[in-house]
Design a protein around this motif. Structure first.
Motif, mmCIF file in Angstrom:
data_model
loop_
_atom_site.group_PDB
_atom_site.id
_atom_site.type_symbol
_atom_site.label_atom_id
_atom_site.label_comp_id
_atom_site.label_asym_id
_atom_site.label_seq_id
_atom_site.Cartn_x
_atom_site.Cartn_y
_atom_site.Cartn_z
ATOM 1 N N TYR A 3 0.824 -1.212 0.000
ATOM 2 C CA TYR A 3 0.000 0.000 0.000
ATOM 3 C C TYR A 3 0.860 1.264 0.000
ATOM 4 O O TYR A 3 0.521 2.259 -0.637
ATOM 5 C CB TYR A 3 -0.968 0.000 1.186
ATOM 6 C CG TYR A 3 -1.965 -1.123 1.106
ATOM 7 C CD1 TYR A 3 -2.893 -1.184 0.077
ATOM 8 C CD2 TYR A 3 -1.954 -2.145 2.040
ATOM 9 C CE1 TYR A 3 -3.798 -2.224 -0.015
ATOM 10 C CE2 TYR A 3 -2.856 -3.191 1.968
ATOM 11 C CZ TYR A 3 -3.777 -3.226 0.937
ATOM 12 O OH TYR A 3 -4.660 -4.256 0.838
ATOM 13 N N PHE A 4 1.959 1.201 0.722
ATOM 14 C CA PHE A 4 2.883 2.332 0.729
ATOM 15 C C PHE A 4 3.428 2.590 -0.675
ATOM 16 O O PHE A 4 3.475 3.733 -1.132
ATOM 17 C CB PHE A 4 4.035 2.088 1.713
ATOM 18 C CG PHE A 4 5.102 3.131 1.642
ATOM 19 C CD1 PHE A 4 4.893 4.394 2.179
ATOM 20 C CD2 PHE A 4 6.307 2.859 1.024
ATOM 21 C CE1 PHE A 4 5.878 5.364 2.103
ATOM 22 C CE2 PHE A 4 7.296 3.820 0.941
ATOM 23 C CZ PHE A 4 7.081 5.077 1.484
ATOM 24 N N PHE A 8 2.852 5.851 -2.979
ATOM 25 C CA PHE A 8 4.026 6.574 -3.449
ATOM 26 C C PHE A 8 3.963 6.798 -4.961
ATOM 27 O O PHE A 8 4.163 7.919 -5.444
ATOM 28 C CB PHE A 8 5.302 5.812 -3.077
ATOM 29 C CG PHE A 8 6.550 6.436 -3.623
ATOM 30 C CD1 PHE A 8 7.051 7.603 -3.078
ATOM 31 C CD2 PHE A 8 7.219 5.858 -4.691
ATOM 32 C CE1 PHE A 8 8.201 8.182 -3.582
ATOM 33 C CE2 PHE A 8 8.365 6.428 -5.203
ATOM 34 C CZ PHE A 8 8.864 7.591 -4.647
#
Length: 107
Positions: A3-4, A8
């Motif tokens: 998810y990061f 990003f």
């Protein structure tokens, strides 16, 4: 971590979209590379199979190599842009110096 990475790359796409009018090459390159990165984050098996076809062991290594090369390309383009700006600034400073010298001699 998935998810990061998605957030990003979505942020990078948004940034590139906002900057598209100011810079010619960079935003399009950033949007396309972010789309590929999002695809490979969502489908890591495709990255691994592509890496195996290209002779790289893992998909994550392939993506790392890709982004290192992309970073170097951006670095070179930034260097060229900075050189052009420096040359323009030099021409402008010469023009102003000549103009000021002409004003002083005509007074």
């Amino acid at each position: 971590m998935r998810y990061f990475l998605l957030l990003f790359f979505l942020f990078l796409m948004l940034f590139a979209f906002v900057q598209r009018g100011r810079v010619r090459f960079f935003p399009g390159f950033l949007i396309i590379s972010s789309i590929f990165a999002i695809f490979f984050v969502l489908n890591p098996d495709y990255a691994t199979s592509l890496a195996n076809q290209l002779g790289v062991g893992r998909g994550s290594d392939l993506l790392l190599y890709f982004f290192v090369m992309a970073g170097l390309i951006v670095f070179v383009f930034m260097g060229v842009t900075i050189k052009k700006l420096s040359d323009n600034l030099t021409e402008l400073a010469r023009y102003i110096a000549i103009k000021e010298a002409y004003k002083k001699t005509s007074e």
